[in-house]
Design a protein around this motif. Structure first.
Motif, PDB file in Angstrom:
ATOM      1  N   GLY A 110      51.652  37.937  38.297  1.00  0.00           N
ATOM      2  CA  GLY A 110      51.335  38.899  39.475  1.00  0.00           C
ATOM      3  C   GLY A 110      50.192  37.860  39.335  1.00  0.00           C
ATOM      4  N   ASN A 163      48.657  35.105  42.188  1.00  0.00           N
ATOM      5  CA  ASN A 163      46.993  35.202  43.151  1.00  0.00           C
ATOM      6  C   ASN A 163      46.792  33.945  43.495  1.00  0.00           C
ATOM      7  N   ASN A 172      44.705  49.522  41.350  1.00  0.00           N
ATOM      8  CA  ASN A 172      45.653  49.535  39.859  1.00  0.00           C
ATOM      9  C   ASN A 172      44.536  50.685  38.906  1.00  0.00           C
ATOM     10  N   ASP A 229      48.316  41.960  46.970  1.00  0.00           N
ATOM     11  CA  ASP A 229      48.545  42.028  46.417  1.00  0.00           C
ATOM     12  C   ASP A 229      49.313  43.071  45.894  1.00  0.00           C
ATOM     13  N   ILE A 247      51.614  43.822  43.476  1.00  0.00           N
ATOM     14  CA  ILE A 247      51.899  44.305  42.584  1.00  0.00           C
ATOM     15  C   ILE A 247      51.926  45.317  41.881  1.00  0.00           C
ATOM     16  N   GLN A 248      50.499  46.903  42.280  1.00  0.00           N
ATOM     17  CA  GLN A 248      51.050  48.433  42.073  1.00  0.00           C
ATOM     18  C   GLN A 248      51.881  48.867  42.670  1.00  0.00           C
ATOM     19  N   SER A 298      55.167  41.455  40.732  1.00  0.00           N
ATOM     20  CA  SER A 298      54.972  42.153  40.110  1.00  0.00           C
ATOM     21  C   SER A 298      56.175  42.488  39.075  1.00  0.00           C
TER      22      SER A 298
HETATM   23  C1  LIG Z   1      46.924  44.528  41.384  1.00  0.00           C
HETATM   24  C2  LIG Z   1      46.924  44.245  40.357  1.00  0.00           C
HETATM   25  N1  LIG Z   1      47.150  42.514  40.613  1.00  0.00           N
HETATM   26  C3  LIG Z   1      47.307  41.548  39.804  1.00  0.00           C
HETATM   27  C4  LIG Z   1      48.231  41.948  38.257  1.00  0.00           C
HETATM   28  C5  LIG Z   1      48.244  40.887  37.374  1.00  0.00           C
HETATM   29  O1  LIG Z   1      49.349  40.858  37.512  1.00  0.00           O
HETATM   30  P1  LIG Z   1      50.390  40.288  36.352  1.00  0.00           P
HETATM   31  O2  LIG Z   1      50.121  41.252  35.260  1.00  0.00           O
HETATM   32  O3  LIG Z   1      51.775  40.577  36.246  1.00  0.00           O
HETATM   33  O4  LIG Z   1      49.930  39.446  35.665  1.00  0.00           O
HETATM   34  C6  LIG Z   1      47.816  43.406  37.819  1.00  0.00           C
HETATM   35  C7  LIG Z   1      48.471  44.036  36.694  1.00  0.00           C
HETATM   36  O5  LIG Z   1      47.630  44.738  36.465  1.00  0.00           O
HETATM   37  C8  LIG Z   1      47.465  44.410  38.434  1.00  0.00           C
HETATM   38  O6  LIG Z   1      47.553  45.818  38.281  1.00  0.00           O
END
Ligand SMILES: Cc1ncc(COP(=O)(O)O)c(C=O)c1O
Length: 388
Positions: free
Chosen positions: A70, A74, A141, A184, A186-187, A208
Protein backbone atom coordinates in the motif's frame (compact mmCIF):
# COMPACT_ATOMS: atom_id res chain seq x y z
CA UNK A 1 -4.36 -18.60 25.06
CA UNK A 2 -3.31 -15.71 22.80
CA UNK A 3 -5.75 -13.15 21.45
CA UNK A 4 -4.36 -11.23 18.50
CA UNK A 5 -6.22 -7.95 18.02
CA UNK A 6 -3.98 -6.07 15.63
CA UNK A 7 -5.32 -7.13 12.24
CA UNK A 8 -5.47 -3.56 10.91
CA UNK A 9 -1.68 -3.55 11.24
CA UNK A 10 -1.20 -7.01 9.74
CA UNK A 11 -3.25 -10.18 9.68
CA UNK A 12 -1.39 -13.51 9.68
CA UNK A 13 -2.07 -15.87 6.76
CA UNK A 14 -4.00 -19.00 7.70
CA UNK A 15 -2.38 -22.44 7.43
CA UNK A 16 -4.82 -23.21 4.62
CA UNK A 17 -3.71 -20.10 2.72
CA UNK A 18 -0.06 -21.09 3.04
CA UNK A 19 -0.75 -24.62 1.79
CA UNK A 20 -2.68 -23.28 -1.21
CA UNK A 21 0.03 -20.73 -1.88
CA UNK A 22 2.66 -23.43 -2.09
CA UNK A 23 0.53 -25.33 -4.60
CA UNK A 24 -0.09 -22.28 -6.81
CA UNK A 25 3.56 -21.34 -6.75
CA UNK A 26 4.79 -24.83 -7.57
CA UNK A 27 2.57 -24.87 -10.64
CA UNK A 28 3.44 -21.38 -11.88
CA UNK A 29 6.99 -20.63 -10.93
CA UNK A 30 9.00 -18.98 -13.65
CA UNK A 31 10.14 -15.49 -14.58
CA UNK A 32 7.03 -13.93 -16.10
CA UNK A 33 9.22 -12.19 -18.70
CA UNK A 34 10.63 -15.51 -19.99
CA UNK A 35 9.08 -16.75 -23.18
CA UNK A 36 9.19 -20.47 -22.35
CA UNK A 37 6.28 -22.41 -20.89
CA UNK A 38 7.24 -21.69 -17.27
CA UNK A 39 7.42 -17.97 -17.93
CA UNK A 40 4.12 -18.04 -19.78
CA UNK A 41 2.46 -19.88 -16.88
CA UNK A 42 3.70 -17.22 -14.45
CA UNK A 43 2.53 -14.45 -16.79
CA UNK A 44 -0.85 -16.07 -17.00
CA UNK A 45 -1.18 -16.05 -13.18
CA UNK A 46 -0.41 -12.32 -13.24
CA UNK A 47 -2.92 -11.65 -15.97
CA UNK A 48 -5.72 -13.67 -14.39
CA UNK A 49 -5.21 -11.83 -11.08
CA UNK A 50 -5.22 -8.45 -12.84
CA UNK A 51 -8.39 -9.46 -14.64
CA UNK A 52 -10.17 -10.58 -11.47
CA UNK A 53 -9.21 -7.42 -9.55
CA UNK A 54 -10.16 -5.18 -12.45
CA UNK A 55 -13.53 -6.84 -12.78
CA UNK A 56 -14.42 -6.35 -9.10
CA UNK A 57 -13.39 -2.70 -9.10
CA UNK A 58 -14.62 -1.54 -12.50
CA UNK A 59 -11.19 -1.15 -14.11
CA UNK A 60 -9.44 -2.80 -17.08
CA UNK A 61 -6.90 -5.62 -16.48
CA UNK A 62 -4.10 -3.51 -18.02
CA UNK A 63 -4.87 -0.77 -15.48
CA UNK A 64 -3.73 -3.00 -12.58
CA UNK A 65 -0.12 -2.54 -11.44
CA UNK A 66 1.43 -4.81 -8.81
CA UNK A 67 3.96 -3.27 -6.44
CA UNK A 68 5.39 -3.80 -2.99
CA UNK A 69 2.39 -2.76 -0.91
CA UNK A 70 0.00 0.00 0.00
CA UNK A 71 2.81 2.40 0.81
CA UNK A 72 4.32 2.08 -2.65
CA UNK A 73 0.91 2.30 -4.33
CA UNK A 74 0.10 5.59 -2.57
CA UNK A 75 3.60 7.00 -3.13
CA UNK A 76 3.49 6.01 -6.81
CA UNK A 77 0.29 7.86 -7.54
CA UNK A 78 1.33 11.01 -5.66
CA UNK A 79 4.99 11.23 -6.65
CA UNK A 80 4.18 9.92 -10.14
CA UNK A 81 1.52 12.56 -10.83
CA UNK A 82 3.05 15.40 -8.77
CA UNK A 83 -0.19 17.34 -8.22
CA UNK A 84 0.12 21.11 -7.97
CA UNK A 85 -3.02 21.88 -5.95
CA UNK A 86 -3.99 18.75 -4.01
CA UNK A 87 -6.86 18.23 -1.58
CA UNK A 88 -6.41 15.54 1.05
CA UNK A 89 -8.37 14.45 4.06
CA UNK A 90 -6.49 15.23 7.27
CA UNK A 91 -6.85 11.62 8.44
CA UNK A 92 -5.03 9.81 5.61
CA UNK A 93 -2.33 7.28 6.34
CA UNK A 94 1.21 8.77 6.54
CA UNK A 95 2.04 7.09 3.22
CA UNK A 96 -0.37 9.60 1.62
CA UNK A 97 0.39 12.61 3.81
CA UNK A 98 4.18 12.41 3.68
CA UNK A 99 4.64 12.11 -0.10
CA UNK A 100 2.14 14.96 -0.51
CA UNK A 101 4.10 17.13 1.93
CA UNK A 102 7.33 16.27 0.11
CA UNK A 103 6.00 18.04 -3.01
CA UNK A 104 6.04 21.33 -1.09
CA UNK A 105 2.79 22.48 -2.64
CA UNK A 106 -0.17 24.10 -0.84
CA UNK A 107 -2.33 21.22 0.43
CA UNK A 108 -5.96 21.75 1.36
CA UNK A 109 -6.60 19.38 4.30
CA UNK A 110 -10.24 18.46 4.95
CA UNK A 111 -11.07 17.67 8.56
CA UNK A 112 -13.53 14.94 9.52
CA UNK A 113 -16.72 15.32 11.56
CA UNK A 114 -16.72 14.41 15.26
CA UNK A 115 -17.45 10.83 14.16
CA UNK A 116 -14.23 10.81 12.12
CA UNK A 117 -15.96 10.95 8.73
CA UNK A 118 -14.85 13.22 5.87
CA UNK A 119 -18.01 14.17 4.01
CA UNK A 120 -18.77 14.36 0.32
CA UNK A 121 -20.18 17.88 0.76
CA UNK A 122 -16.96 19.14 2.38
CA UNK A 123 -14.90 17.68 -0.47
CA UNK A 124 -17.19 19.16 -3.10
CA UNK A 125 -17.05 22.63 -1.64
CA UNK A 126 -13.26 22.49 -1.32
CA UNK A 127 -12.71 22.09 -5.08
CA UNK A 128 -11.40 25.23 -6.77
CA UNK A 129 -10.57 25.78 -10.47
CA UNK A 130 -6.92 24.96 -9.58
CA UNK A 131 -7.60 21.62 -7.86
CA UNK A 132 -5.90 18.82 -9.78
CA UNK A 133 -5.89 15.97 -7.25
CA UNK A 134 -8.13 14.73 -4.44
CA UNK A 135 -7.30 11.84 -2.14
CA UNK A 136 -9.53 10.11 0.41
CA UNK A 137 -9.36 6.73 2.11
CA UNK A 138 -12.37 4.40 2.06
CA UNK A 139 -12.00 3.50 5.74
CA UNK A 140 -9.68 4.88 8.38
CA UNK A 141 -7.12 2.47 9.81
CA UNK A 142 -7.34 3.87 13.38
CA UNK A 143 -11.05 4.51 13.93
CA UNK A 144 -12.41 2.19 11.23
CA UNK A 145 -14.78 5.02 10.20
CA UNK A 146 -16.05 4.64 6.64
CA UNK A 147 -15.54 7.82 4.67
CA UNK A 148 -17.89 9.29 2.07
CA UNK A 149 -15.54 8.32 -0.77
CA UNK A 150 -18.15 6.31 -2.70
CA UNK A 151 -20.64 9.15 -2.44
CA UNK A 152 -18.04 11.57 -3.77
CA UNK A 153 -16.86 9.14 -6.49
CA UNK A 154 -20.43 8.58 -7.70
CA UNK A 155 -21.07 12.33 -7.69
CA UNK A 156 -17.88 12.90 -9.69
CA UNK A 157 -18.76 10.24 -12.25
CA UNK A 158 -22.25 11.65 -12.77
CA UNK A 159 -21.10 15.27 -12.93
CA UNK A 160 -18.26 14.39 -15.33
CA UNK A 161 -20.18 12.25 -17.78
CA UNK A 162 -23.93 12.24 -17.20
CA UNK A 163 -25.42 15.35 -15.64
CA UNK A 164 -23.66 18.73 -16.17
CA UNK A 165 -26.16 20.38 -13.80
CA UNK A 166 -24.29 18.67 -10.96
CA UNK A 167 -21.06 20.58 -11.68
CA UNK A 168 -20.50 22.94 -8.72
CA UNK A 169 -20.69 26.66 -9.46
CA UNK A 170 -17.47 28.18 -10.77
CA UNK A 171 -16.22 24.81 -12.11
CA UNK A 172 -16.55 23.11 -15.49
CA UNK A 173 -17.19 19.56 -16.59
CA UNK A 174 -13.80 19.52 -18.34
CA UNK A 175 -12.09 20.46 -15.12
CA UNK A 176 -13.85 17.71 -13.16
CA UNK A 177 -12.80 15.25 -15.88
CA UNK A 178 -9.18 16.30 -15.69
CA UNK A 179 -8.70 16.25 -11.94
CA UNK A 180 -7.58 12.97 -10.38
CA UNK A 181 -9.50 11.29 -7.56
CA UNK A 182 -7.44 8.69 -5.70
CA UNK A 183 -8.77 6.36 -3.02
CA UNK A 184 -6.83 4.32 -0.50
CA UNK A 185 -8.91 1.15 -0.10
CA UNK A 186 -6.35 -0.74 1.97
CA UNK A 187 -8.51 -1.17 5.06
CA UNK A 188 -11.75 -1.65 3.13
CA UNK A 189 -10.61 -4.41 0.78
CA UNK A 190 -12.05 -7.70 2.05
CA UNK A 191 -13.80 -6.09 5.00
CA UNK A 192 -16.61 -4.26 3.21
CA UNK A 193 -18.50 -5.82 0.25
CA UNK A 194 -17.30 -4.33 -3.07
CA UNK A 195 -20.69 -2.91 -4.03
CA UNK A 196 -20.64 -0.74 -0.90
CA UNK A 197 -17.42 1.07 -1.68
CA UNK A 198 -16.42 0.84 -5.34
CA UNK A 199 -17.23 3.65 -7.79
CA UNK A 200 -16.59 4.51 -11.42
CA UNK A 201 -15.55 7.98 -10.23
CA UNK A 202 -12.24 6.70 -8.86
CA UNK A 203 -9.21 7.42 -11.06
CA UNK A 204 -6.98 5.24 -8.94
CA UNK A 205 -7.32 2.81 -6.05
CA UNK A 206 -4.61 1.34 -3.83
CA UNK A 207 -4.91 -2.13 -2.32
CA UNK A 208 -2.88 -4.35 -0.02
CA UNK A 209 -3.65 -7.88 1.19
CA UNK A 210 -1.76 -8.29 4.45
CA UNK A 211 -4.62 -6.75 6.43
CA UNK A 212 -6.84 -9.72 5.55
CA UNK A 213 -4.55 -12.74 5.68
CA UNK A 214 -2.50 -12.31 2.49
CA UNK A 215 1.29 -12.13 2.55
CA UNK A 216 3.16 -8.90 3.22
CA UNK A 217 5.12 -7.07 0.54
CA UNK A 218 2.54 -6.99 -2.25
CA UNK A 219 0.03 -4.33 -3.19
CA UNK A 220 -1.80 -3.12 -6.25
CA UNK A 221 -2.46 0.24 -7.80
CA UNK A 222 -5.42 0.40 -10.15
CA UNK A 223 -4.90 3.43 -12.33
CA UNK A 224 -7.51 4.48 -14.86
CA UNK A 225 -5.94 5.43 -18.16
CA UNK A 226 -8.67 7.52 -19.62
CA UNK A 227 -9.84 9.73 -16.76
CA UNK A 228 -6.48 10.49 -15.24
CA UNK A 229 -6.87 13.39 -17.66
CA UNK A 230 -3.91 15.33 -18.82
CA UNK A 231 -1.76 13.90 -16.09
CA UNK A 232 0.98 11.44 -16.96
CA UNK A 233 2.29 9.02 -14.38
CA UNK A 234 6.05 9.11 -14.09
CA UNK A 235 7.23 5.79 -12.65
CA UNK A 236 9.20 5.86 -9.39
CA UNK A 237 11.59 3.20 -10.67
CA UNK A 238 13.32 2.68 -14.01
CA UNK A 239 14.45 -0.67 -15.35
CA UNK A 240 12.93 -3.45 -17.41
CA UNK A 241 9.70 -3.15 -19.38
CA UNK A 242 7.61 -5.09 -16.85
CA UNK A 243 4.08 -3.87 -16.25
CA UNK A 244 4.30 -1.49 -19.22
CA UNK A 245 7.23 0.39 -17.66
CA UNK A 246 5.03 1.67 -14.84
CA UNK A 247 6.67 -0.61 -12.29
CA UNK A 248 9.81 -2.33 -13.55
CA UNK A 249 11.43 -5.30 -11.84
CA UNK A 250 10.64 -9.02 -11.83
CA UNK A 251 7.12 -9.37 -10.48
CA UNK A 252 6.58 -10.70 -6.96
CA UNK A 253 4.99 -13.98 -7.92
CA UNK A 254 4.58 -15.20 -4.35
CA UNK A 255 2.69 -12.02 -3.51
CA UNK A 256 0.59 -12.15 -6.67
CA UNK A 257 -0.32 -15.79 -6.00
CA UNK A 258 -1.42 -14.77 -2.50
CA UNK A 259 -3.41 -11.86 -3.97
CA UNK A 260 -5.11 -14.21 -6.40
CA UNK A 261 -6.09 -16.66 -3.63
CA UNK A 262 -7.35 -13.93 -1.32
CA UNK A 263 -9.35 -12.31 -4.10
CA UNK A 264 -10.88 -15.69 -4.94
CA UNK A 265 -11.96 -16.05 -1.30
CA UNK A 266 -13.66 -12.66 -1.47
CA UNK A 267 -15.93 -13.96 -4.24
CA UNK A 268 -17.41 -16.58 -1.91
CA UNK A 269 -20.48 -16.12 0.29
CA UNK A 270 -18.64 -17.97 3.06
CA UNK A 271 -16.12 -15.09 3.32
CA UNK A 272 -18.84 -12.50 3.83
CA UNK A 273 -20.67 -14.74 6.28
CA UNK A 274 -17.52 -14.76 8.40
CA UNK A 275 -17.34 -10.96 8.08
CA UNK A 276 -20.96 -10.70 9.33
CA UNK A 277 -20.07 -12.86 12.31
CA UNK A 278 -17.07 -10.65 12.97
CA UNK A 279 -19.30 -7.58 12.87
CA UNK A 280 -21.58 -9.17 15.48
CA UNK A 281 -18.64 -9.72 17.84
CA UNK A 282 -17.42 -6.20 17.18
CA UNK A 283 -20.85 -4.64 17.75
CA UNK A 284 -21.22 -6.60 20.97
CA UNK A 285 -17.85 -5.31 22.18
CA UNK A 286 -18.76 -1.76 21.09
CA UNK A 287 -21.84 -1.85 23.36
CA UNK A 288 -19.82 -3.43 26.18
CA UNK A 289 -17.08 -0.79 26.02
CA UNK A 290 -18.99 2.35 25.12
CA UNK A 291 -20.41 3.29 28.55
CA UNK A 292 -16.95 3.08 30.18
CA UNK A 293 -14.63 4.69 27.61
CA UNK A 294 -14.24 7.58 25.17
CA UNK A 295 -15.30 5.71 22.05
CA UNK A 296 -13.83 7.00 18.78
CA UNK A 297 -15.19 4.34 16.39
CA UNK A 298 -18.67 5.10 15.10
CA UNK A 299 -21.26 2.49 15.99
CA UNK A 300 -22.53 2.01 12.43
CA UNK A 301 -20.43 3.55 9.66
CA UNK A 302 -17.41 1.51 10.61
CA UNK A 303 -15.26 -1.45 9.55
CA UNK A 304 -16.64 -4.73 10.90
CA UNK A 305 -13.53 -5.40 13.00
CA UNK A 306 -12.38 -2.10 14.54
CA UNK A 307 -12.83 -0.59 18.00
CA UNK A 308 -10.89 2.50 18.95
CA UNK A 309 -11.26 4.15 22.33
CA UNK A 310 -9.43 5.78 25.22
CA UNK A 311 -9.75 5.05 28.90
CA UNK A 312 -7.95 6.07 32.06
CA UNK A 313 -4.44 4.58 32.09
CA UNK A 314 -4.83 3.31 28.50
CA UNK A 315 -1.05 3.09 27.95
CA UNK A 316 -0.61 0.87 31.00
CA UNK A 317 -3.60 -1.23 30.06
CA UNK A 318 -1.99 -2.06 26.69
CA UNK A 319 1.08 -3.35 28.52
CA UNK A 320 -1.05 -5.34 30.93
CA UNK A 321 -2.89 -6.85 27.98
CA UNK A 322 0.41 -7.72 26.34
CA UNK A 323 1.52 -9.57 29.48
CA UNK A 324 -1.74 -11.52 29.36
CA UNK A 325 -1.13 -12.38 25.69
CA UNK A 326 -3.82 -10.02 24.40
CA UNK A 327 -2.20 -8.11 21.59
CA UNK A 328 -3.72 -4.71 20.87
CA UNK A 329 -2.11 -1.47 19.79
CA UNK A 330 -1.84 2.09 21.07
CA UNK A 331 -3.54 4.77 19.02
CA UNK A 332 -0.49 6.91 18.70
CA UNK A 333 2.54 5.96 16.67
CA UNK A 334 5.63 5.14 18.66
CA UNK A 335 8.80 6.65 17.30
CA UNK A 336 12.14 5.94 19.03
CA UNK A 337 10.27 5.15 22.24
CA UNK A 338 8.32 8.43 22.16
CA UNK A 339 4.55 8.26 21.82
CA UNK A 340 3.38 10.64 19.10
CA UNK A 341 -0.09 12.14 19.15
CA UNK A 342 -2.50 10.47 16.72
CA UNK A 343 -3.05 12.88 13.80
CA UNK A 344 -6.43 11.23 13.23
CA UNK A 345 -7.74 11.96 16.73
CA UNK A 346 -6.23 15.43 16.60
CA UNK A 347 -8.13 16.16 13.38
CA UNK A 348 -11.31 14.90 15.10
CA UNK A 349 -10.74 17.52 17.80
CA UNK A 350 -9.81 15.05 20.57
CA UNK A 351 -7.50 16.66 23.15
CA UNK A 352 -4.09 15.09 23.71
CA UNK A 353 -4.96 14.34 27.37
CA UNK A 354 -7.45 11.82 26.02
CA UNK A 355 -5.85 10.66 22.79
CA UNK A 356 -2.60 9.61 24.49
CA UNK A 357 -4.59 6.85 26.22
CA UNK A 358 -6.04 5.48 22.97
CA UNK A 359 -6.27 1.74 22.36
CA UNK A 360 -7.18 0.08 19.07
CA UNK A 361 -8.62 -3.42 18.94
CA UNK A 362 -8.81 -4.81 15.41
CA UNK A 363 -10.29 -8.28 15.20
CA UNK A 364 -9.60 -10.93 12.57
CA UNK A 365 -11.57 -13.76 11.02
CA UNK A 366 -10.03 -16.16 13.53
CA UNK A 367 -11.77 -14.37 16.42
CA UNK A 368 -14.06 -16.69 18.37
CA UNK A 369 -16.72 -16.41 21.04
CA UNK A 370 -14.53 -17.82 23.82
CA UNK A 371 -11.98 -15.08 23.04
CA UNK A 372 -14.71 -12.47 23.25
CA UNK A 373 -15.63 -13.79 26.70
CA UNK A 374 -12.02 -13.85 27.86
CA UNK A 375 -11.48 -10.32 26.61
CA UNK A 376 -14.57 -8.98 28.35
CA UNK A 377 -13.61 -10.75 31.57
CA UNK A 378 -10.13 -9.26 31.37
CA UNK A 379 -11.37 -5.73 30.71
CA UNK A 380 -14.21 -5.84 33.22
CA UNK A 381 -13.62 -3.35 36.03
CA UNK A 382 -10.49 -1.93 34.36
CA UNK A 383 -12.20 0.66 32.17
CA UNK A 384 -12.82 4.17 33.36
CA UNK A 385 -13.45 7.41 31.51
CA UNK A 386 -10.77 10.07 31.64
CA UNK A 387 -11.67 13.19 33.56
CA UNK A 388 -9.36 16.17 33.19
C1 LIG B 1 -5.12 3.05 5.24
C2 LIG B 1 -3.76 2.50 4.99
N1 LIG B 1 -3.07 2.93 3.91
C3 LIG B 1 -1.84 2.47 3.63
C4 LIG B 1 -1.22 1.53 4.44
C5 LIG B 1 0.14 1.02 4.08
O1 LIG B 1 0.02 -0.27 3.51
P1 LIG B 1 1.25 -1.28 3.45
O2 LIG B 1 1.48 -1.73 4.86
O3 LIG B 1 0.80 -2.39 2.55
O4 LIG B 1 2.41 -0.54 2.92
C6 LIG B 1 -1.89 1.08 5.58
C7 LIG B 1 -1.23 0.14 6.51
O5 LIG B 1 -1.46 0.17 7.69
C8 LIG B 1 -3.19 1.57 5.86
O6 LIG B 1 -3.86 1.17 6.92
Amino acid sequence: MEIYLDHNATSPPSDEHLVHLQKVLKGSYGNPSSLHAKGRKAQSLIYSTQKALAQSLGFLPQEVIFLSGGTEANNTVILGLKPQYPISSAIEHPCILKPLESLKRPINYINPTLLGIVTCEDLKSAITPETDFITLMIANNETGAIQEAKLFGDFLHKARWEDPSLVPQGLTQDHLRSLHFHVDAIQAYGKIPFTEWTSLGYDSVSLSIHKIGGVQGIGALLLRKKTSGNQILNPLLYGGPQQRNRRPGTENLLGIASFSLIHEELQKDSWWQQISQLREYRDHLWSFLEPHVHMFSPQKECLPNTLYFACKGGEDLILEMDMSQIYATAGSACSSGVQLESHVLKAMGIPKEISKHAIRLSLGLDFEEHQLKRLEKFLWGKLQKIIF
